[in-house]
Design an enzyme around this catalytic site. Structure first.
Site, mmCIF file in Angstrom:
data_model
loop_
_atom_site.group_PDB
_atom_site.id
_atom_site.type_symbol
_atom_site.label_atom_id
_atom_site.label_comp_id
_atom_site.label_asym_id
_atom_site.label_seq_id
_atom_site.Cartn_x
_atom_site.Cartn_y
_atom_site.Cartn_z
ATOM 1 N N GLU A 94 13.970 31.662 34.197
ATOM 2 C CA GLU A 94 13.644 31.501 32.785
ATOM 3 C C GLU A 94 13.774 32.866 32.118
ATOM 4 O OE1 GLU A 94 9.969 29.536 31.720
ATOM 5 O OE2 GLU A 94 10.343 29.867 29.573
ATOM 6 N N GLU A 126 5.177 24.875 35.853
ATOM 7 C CA GLU A 126 5.056 26.311 35.609
ATOM 8 C C GLU A 126 3.637 26.751 35.923
ATOM 9 O OE1 GLU A 126 6.247 26.748 31.386
ATOM 10 O OE2 GLU A 126 4.154 26.491 30.844
ATOM 11 N N ASP A 150 9.370 21.693 27.095
ATOM 12 C CA ASP A 150 8.475 22.742 27.607
ATOM 13 C C ASP A 150 7.009 22.405 27.301
ATOM 14 O OD1 ASP A 150 7.788 25.151 28.779
ATOM 15 O OD2 ASP A 150 8.733 26.414 27.257
#
Ligand code: C2E
Ligand code: MG
Ligand code: MG
Ligand code: MG
Length: 288
Positions: free
Chosen positions: A59, A233, A176
């Site tokens: 990322e 994440e 996200d």
């Protein structure tokens, strides 16, 4: 109502507001000056295939390498950049550098780039990104764009057309921070997502808090039913890694694997994993 407030209180508010304004103006001035000087740079956070433990991508996370104040994280400048219309310039500068740095990495390695809600209101966004890909020679099929649900509120039809153009080029789309904000399952149908990223707040807490674990599990099952791969994440330790693997979560990132790092450390990591091309031409000393 403000007039009714006591004098002291009023003065206190003014002083606070003034301080905020000063620092906001300083950040804006810093953006205007620093973007053309290349002070906004990509840091890279490894993304891992949780089954094999291998690096599959990075990322891209913007950092401000300030000449006197050191490395400044994005929460300190992205909101200001969005407010004063500089987010597109900042983003293009960081993306260009990332594409140039990553174009000779192993073809299995992808880049994920964050796109702010303000950028999805720019009718030229897709053209700007495609132009960058052409200029840098970075392949579209190794790029993933990350957007949050807040991008979908302002102008959904424009966002849909931008995303359509990007996907036609072979660029992939991730949702996200899923599970936070105004999460609605309807958002999953509004745009052709290729992946869901579970917000780190649930992942970091999942081995201490059963509700967080249940949410991570529910999102993993949702991904399975919709045939959408999941990235977790915020994987901070081996215990979280193990739990996620048991839940069948396929991809992840977090401090357990590596913090966002500058290009030199990123290249070292890639070299150790054999993911930099070996045929880079002879070194100056070779063959003597
Ligand atoms: P994000 O896209 O959700 O990025 C993940 C954030 O989680 C990153 O913070 C990363 O450093 C942090 N993180 C990663 N692993 C762990 C972990 O194991 N534990 C914990 N506690 N945190 C972890 P960062 O780099 O400060 O970025 C913050 C946010 O700023 C990003 O959230 C993203 O929304 C935004 N951002 C960063 N770079 C850009 C950019 O170039 N453009 C735009 N529009 N937004 C950006
Ligand atoms: Mg992100
Ligand atoms: Mg995120
Ligand atoms: Mg986040």
């Amino acid at each position: 109502a403000a007039k009714g407030a006591g004098r002291g209180r009023h003065a206190w508010f003014d002083a606070t507001m003034e301080r905020e304004l000063v620092s906001r103006n300083a950040v804006e001035a810093g953006l205007r000056e620093g973007i053309p000087l290349g002070q906004f740079v990509p840091y890279y956070e490894p993304q891992i295939d949780l089954e094999t433990g291998k690096i599959i991508g990075f990322e891209v996370l913007a950092r401000w390498e300030h000449p006197t104040r050191g490395v400044i994280p994005p929460d300190n400048f992205i909101p200001v950049a969005e407010e004063c219309g500089l987010i597109a310039d900042m983003s293009v500068s960081v993306m260009r550098r990332a594409f140039l740095e990553a174009r000779d990495w192993d073809p299995s390695i992808t880049l994920s780039v964050n796109i702010a809600p303000a950028q999805l209101k720019d009718p030229w966004l897709a053209q700007k990104i495609v132009k960058l890909l052409v200029e840098t020679g970075y392949p579209a099929n190794r790029l993933e764009i990350e957007i949050t649900e807040s991008s979908l509120f302002q102008n959904l039809s424009l966002a849909q057309s931008i995303v359509g153009s990007l996907k036609n080029q072979g660029i992939r789309l991730a949702l996200d921070d899923f599970g936070t904000g105004y999460s609605s399952l309807a958002h999953l149908r509004a745009l052709p997502f290729d992946r869901i990223k579970i917000d780190k707040s649930f992942v970091t807490a999942m081995n201490k808090d059963p509700e967080s674990a249940a949410i991570v599990n529910a999102i993993s099952r949702l991904g399975e039913s919709l045939n959408l791969p999941i990235t977790a994440e915020g994987i901070e330790d081996q215990g979280i890694y193990d739990s996620l693997r048991k839940m069948g979560c396929n991809k992840g990132q977090g401090w357990h694997f590596g913090k966002p790092m500058a290009i030199a450390a990123t290249r070292r990591l890639l070299a150790e994993a054999g993911l930099l091309p070996s045929a880079r031409g002879p070194l100056p000393d070779e063959g003597l």
